[in-house]
Write a protein that holds these residues in place. Structure first.
Motif, mmCIF file in Angstrom:
data_model
loop_
_atom_site.group_PDB
_atom_site.id
_atom_site.type_symbol
_atom_site.label_atom_id
_atom_site.label_comp_id
_atom_site.label_asym_id
_atom_site.label_seq_id
_atom_site.Cartn_x
_atom_site.Cartn_y
_atom_site.Cartn_z
ATOM 1 N N MET A 12 0.843 -1.187 0.000
ATOM 2 C CA MET A 12 0.000 0.000 0.000
ATOM 3 C C MET A 12 0.884 1.244 0.000
ATOM 4 O O MET A 12 1.885 1.310 0.728
ATOM 5 C CB MET A 12 -0.900 0.007 1.235
ATOM 6 C CG MET A 12 -1.799 -1.207 1.366
ATOM 7 S SD MET A 12 -2.988 -1.348 0.029
ATOM 8 C CE MET A 12 -3.955 0.152 0.251
ATOM 9 N N ASP A 18 5.056 -4.848 6.856
ATOM 10 C CA ASP A 18 5.328 -3.580 7.546
ATOM 11 C C ASP A 18 6.688 -2.965 7.202
ATOM 12 O O ASP A 18 7.202 -2.147 7.965
ATOM 13 C CB ASP A 18 5.204 -3.718 9.067
ATOM 14 C CG ASP A 18 3.757 -3.893 9.508
ATOM 15 O OD1 ASP A 18 3.525 -4.497 10.569
ATOM 16 O OD2 ASP A 18 2.857 -3.429 8.778
ATOM 17 N N THR A 22 8.736 -0.285 5.220
ATOM 18 C CA THR A 22 8.349 1.028 4.700
ATOM 19 C C THR A 22 9.480 1.660 3.909
ATOM 20 O O THR A 22 10.661 1.309 4.081
ATOM 21 C CB THR A 22 7.956 1.983 5.844
ATOM 22 O OG1 THR A 22 9.072 2.150 6.727
ATOM 23 C CG2 THR A 22 6.764 1.461 6.620
ATOM 24 N N ILE A 80 4.038 6.525 7.355
ATOM 25 C CA ILE A 80 3.005 5.648 6.812
ATOM 26 C C ILE A 80 2.808 4.490 7.778
ATOM 27 O O ILE A 80 3.771 3.976 8.358
ATOM 28 C CB ILE A 80 3.360 5.157 5.392
ATOM 29 C CG1 ILE A 80 2.161 4.473 4.740
ATOM 30 C CG2 ILE A 80 4.591 4.248 5.399
ATOM 31 C CD1 ILE A 80 2.336 4.203 3.250
ATOM 32 N N ARG A 99 -0.171 1.071 8.804
ATOM 33 C CA ARG A 99 -1.348 0.312 8.398
ATOM 34 C C ARG A 99 -2.035 -0.267 9.624
ATOM 35 O O ARG A 99 -1.373 -0.673 10.585
ATOM 36 C CB ARG A 99 -0.983 -0.789 7.400
ATOM 37 C CG ARG A 99 0.131 -1.716 7.841
ATOM 38 C CD ARG A 99 0.650 -2.557 6.678
ATOM 39 N NE ARG A 99 -0.322 -3.559 6.265
ATOM 40 C CZ ARG A 99 -0.513 -3.956 5.019
ATOM 41 N NH1 ARG A 99 0.187 -3.406 4.047
ATOM 42 N NH2 ARG A 99 -1.396 -4.876 4.733
ATOM 43 N N VAL A 135 -4.771 2.205 5.531
ATOM 44 C CA VAL A 135 -3.409 2.713 5.586
ATOM 45 C C VAL A 135 -3.484 4.220 5.814
ATOM 46 O O VAL A 135 -4.372 4.892 5.287
ATOM 47 C CB VAL A 135 -2.624 2.375 4.303
ATOM 48 C CG1 VAL A 135 -3.248 2.992 3.069
ATOM 49 C CG2 VAL A 135 -1.170 2.797 4.425
ATOM 50 N N CYS A 163 -3.934 7.235 -3.160
ATOM 51 C CA CYS A 163 -3.675 5.950 -2.523
ATOM 52 C C CYS A 163 -3.461 4.898 -3.620
ATOM 53 O O CYS A 163 -4.096 4.961 -4.686
ATOM 54 C CB CYS A 163 -4.866 5.571 -1.654
ATOM 55 S SG CYS A 163 -4.689 4.016 -0.782
#
Length: 120
Positions: free
Chosen positions: A33, A54, A56, A68, A70, A77, A94
């Motif tokens: 995402m 997770d 990033t 960012i 989630r 997100v 997004c």
């Protein structure tokens, strides 16, 4: 598949905003995402992404200011934007990317944009 983005608005330089993007559960669980942005007369650029694990990554221009995250319980997100600058003004999109083992893009889904305007 639809991504629902929200949270844009007008803020003064130095202020904060939080963008949200919800996705269907199956998309959220398997896709990377991300948030992209496009300023007037500019190409769309990556702002940040987060993987299902997770991990990033951020563009250099926002490192240390944007975060960012989630929420798996909400399939959402977030992009927390702090210390906003006029150059952050853009339409923020997004994005959900399903990637293959080689990193090839299998599906690429975009939400509607949300406008962020930062006044000086």
């Amino acid at each position: 598949v639809q991504l629902q983005a929200s949270g844009g608005g007008l803020v003064q330089s130095g202020g904060s905003l939080r963008l949200s993007c919800s996705a269907p559960a199956s998309t959220f669980a398997t896709n990377r995402m991300g948030w992209y942005r496009q300023a007037s007369d500019q190409e769309r650029e990556l702002v940040a992404y987060i993987t299902p694990g997770d991990e990033t990554d951020y563009s250099d221009s926002v490192k240390g200011r944007f975060t960012i995250a989630r929420d798996s319980a909400k399939n959402t997100v977030y992009l927390q934007m702090n210390n906003l600058k006029p150059e952050d003004t853009a339409v923020y999109y997004c994005n959900a990317k399903l990637l293959g083992f080689s990193g090839a893009i299998i599906t690429d889904i975009w939400g509607q944009g949300t406008l962020v305007t930062v006044s000086s």
